[in-house]
Scaffold this active site. Sequence first.
Site, mmCIF file in Angstrom:
data_model
loop_
_atom_site.group_PDB
_atom_site.id
_atom_site.type_symbol
_atom_site.label_atom_id
_atom_site.label_comp_id
_atom_site.label_asym_id
_atom_site.label_seq_id
_atom_site.Cartn_x
_atom_site.Cartn_y
_atom_site.Cartn_z
ATOM 1 N N HIS A 176 20.182 65.750 -26.851
ATOM 2 C CA HIS A 176 21.240 65.777 -26.020
ATOM 3 C C HIS A 176 20.672 65.545 -24.521
ATOM 4 O O HIS A 176 21.004 66.216 -23.577
ATOM 5 C CB HIS A 176 21.833 67.035 -26.200
ATOM 6 C CG HIS A 176 22.335 67.320 -27.526
ATOM 7 N ND1 HIS A 176 23.190 66.680 -28.117
ATOM 8 C CD2 HIS A 176 21.941 68.280 -28.417
ATOM 9 C CE1 HIS A 176 23.326 67.188 -29.377
ATOM 10 N NE2 HIS A 176 22.635 68.182 -29.306
ATOM 11 N N THR A 192 25.065 14.539 -16.696
ATOM 12 C CA THR A 192 25.816 14.558 -18.089
ATOM 13 C C THR A 192 26.251 12.861 -18.233
ATOM 14 O O THR A 192 25.863 12.652 -19.539
ATOM 15 C CB THR A 192 27.172 15.254 -17.833
ATOM 16 O OG1 THR A 192 26.941 16.570 -17.296
ATOM 17 C CG2 THR A 192 27.786 15.249 -19.283
ATOM 18 N N ILE A 226 30.789 23.487 -6.118
ATOM 19 C CA ILE A 226 32.490 23.161 -5.347
ATOM 20 C C ILE A 226 33.241 22.509 -6.509
ATOM 21 O O ILE A 226 34.124 23.042 -7.080
ATOM 22 C CB ILE A 226 32.159 22.502 -4.172
ATOM 23 C CG1 ILE A 226 31.408 23.490 -3.274
ATOM 24 C CG2 ILE A 226 33.684 22.334 -3.738
ATOM 25 C CD1 ILE A 226 31.921 24.911 -2.966
ATOM 26 N N LYS A 253 44.207 27.347 -15.008
ATOM 27 C CA LYS A 253 45.446 27.420 -14.751
ATOM 28 C C LYS A 253 46.483 26.695 -15.550
ATOM 29 O O LYS A 253 47.462 27.271 -15.871
ATOM 30 C CB LYS A 253 45.752 27.081 -13.346
ATOM 31 C CG LYS A 253 47.245 27.083 -12.677
ATOM 32 C CD LYS A 253 47.368 26.764 -11.196
ATOM 33 C CE LYS A 253 48.765 26.934 -10.934
ATOM 34 N NZ LYS A 253 49.035 26.810 -9.496
ATOM 35 N N GLY A 256 26.979 12.311 -12.843
ATOM 36 C CA GLY A 256 25.906 12.457 -12.515
ATOM 37 C C GLY A 256 24.884 12.625 -14.012
ATOM 38 O O GLY A 256 24.941 11.725 -14.861
#
Length: 513
Positions: free
Chosen positions: A275, A35, A124, A135, A33
């Site tokens: 404080h 890119t 997706i 992974k 697309g």
Amino acid sequence: MKKKAVLSVSDKTGIIEFAAGLVQQEYELISTGGTYKTLQEANIPVKYVTEITGFPEILDGRVKTLHPKIHGGILAIDSEKHRSQCEENGIDFIDLVCVNLYPFRETIAKEGVTFEEAIENIDIGGPTMVRSAAKNHSRVTIVVNPDNYTKVLSSLKENGAIPSGMRKELAAEAFAHTAEYDRLIAGYLEGQINTKDYFPKQLRLSAAKVQDLRYGENPSQQAAFYADPEAGKGTLAYGKQLQGKELSYNNWMDMDAAWRIAAEYEQTACVIIKHTNPCGVALGSSVQEAYERALAADPVSAYGGIIALNRVIDENTAMVMKEKFYEVILAPDFSPKALEILSAKVNLRLFAVGREECCKTRGWKIRTVNGGFLVQDEDNGTTPVTEWVTVTEAKPTPEDLAELEFAWKTCKHVKSNAITVSANRQIIGVGAGQMNRVGSARIALEQSGEKAKGAYMASDAYFPFPDSVELAQSYGIKAIVHPGGSIRDQEVIAAADRLGVIIVHTGRRHFQH
């Protein structure tokens, strides 16, 4: 055979330079697309993903990279079995994946965005490639953050490869990237569902580390500061430190307390915190006057405190501020001359929150307990004066109510049991965090001394007994504001009537534990 890289990014920052660097390292580029178009227009050699898969983009671009020739190339490990299967199926190894995802956060932040627009910005193919590469980081490099482009290219130039330790770091960042993406989507969809649950069934939090802190509340404790990505400009997390030593954990806690009080007032206000409790709060016709009046309330406690102003700090105010020792001064901004004056105190931390209106925050207050979390709404706002109820025979004038409102707004931010005493829009006494309310009242009144005559008192919760009212009257307090609601309200009101003290009920409590 050349190594292969898949590039498919929503955020195009630095992608041309990164792609050119990969080509110099003899990578063959595959893209999709926008890119692909960006790289082609930059005359960088790149193949469209359909040249690899032999299958067209379908379903309005919903399916582009979901293909064995992409995911097989990413997930294959460098073993004889996997190489054999890849050769049988015409799959080439992919060695680097550079992906960042559709701008879901930006899409749902747009005013008037439709549900359909939001759904179409759920990526997706991108997350699938990211997770596959992460992974298989033992062989594949995954890059999801443009900030890492230079580091990756430098390693390739120096070593000809990406070290395993760096691949593991990049994989961890990648899984964090997809986890945050899924968190946003789940939160958005939950918000579209009519449910009786006010809070989500799963508390999903994400925050970006801004800095490691010198230490926590004590030197033996480590600490860090994180920014909530759902907040924005006008909040402390997205302000800017302009000078001074590193901010500590306690600095941030006190800055938060100071800024919350300063933001309560539309008029020019100054807050001095020690404080997490205010030791000085005042309004003024100028920034300098507000500061000087706040300081005058308790100059001893102000030493080493945190100063917050809800206006830009000017030259005149900076001149008087530089004579005292403070840890932090924060404001929407500082004038150039004020910065020049205060720069002489090199350790003084100056913090510009920003001139923007306070942006929305998550709206929750979250605290840890042993083994869990407590979540509640932020205690924003308070009961408007028009809804207050005068319960005594003596009635307040408009000026009385204005002074009570000032005391009440500050009292809301004092640790309970909380009492504030004010006069002429200046807090002159504070009783904080005592185990009984009359103890807090006694501290605030003793601090006020002679100034308490004709002054005003606020209490963050009801008076359970008449003793605090009797004590207040002995110091000359004219009027008191508190929520009401005690089973002994009538006893307290009767005592006030007998003593000639005005009492107004707000109907809303402001405990702060």
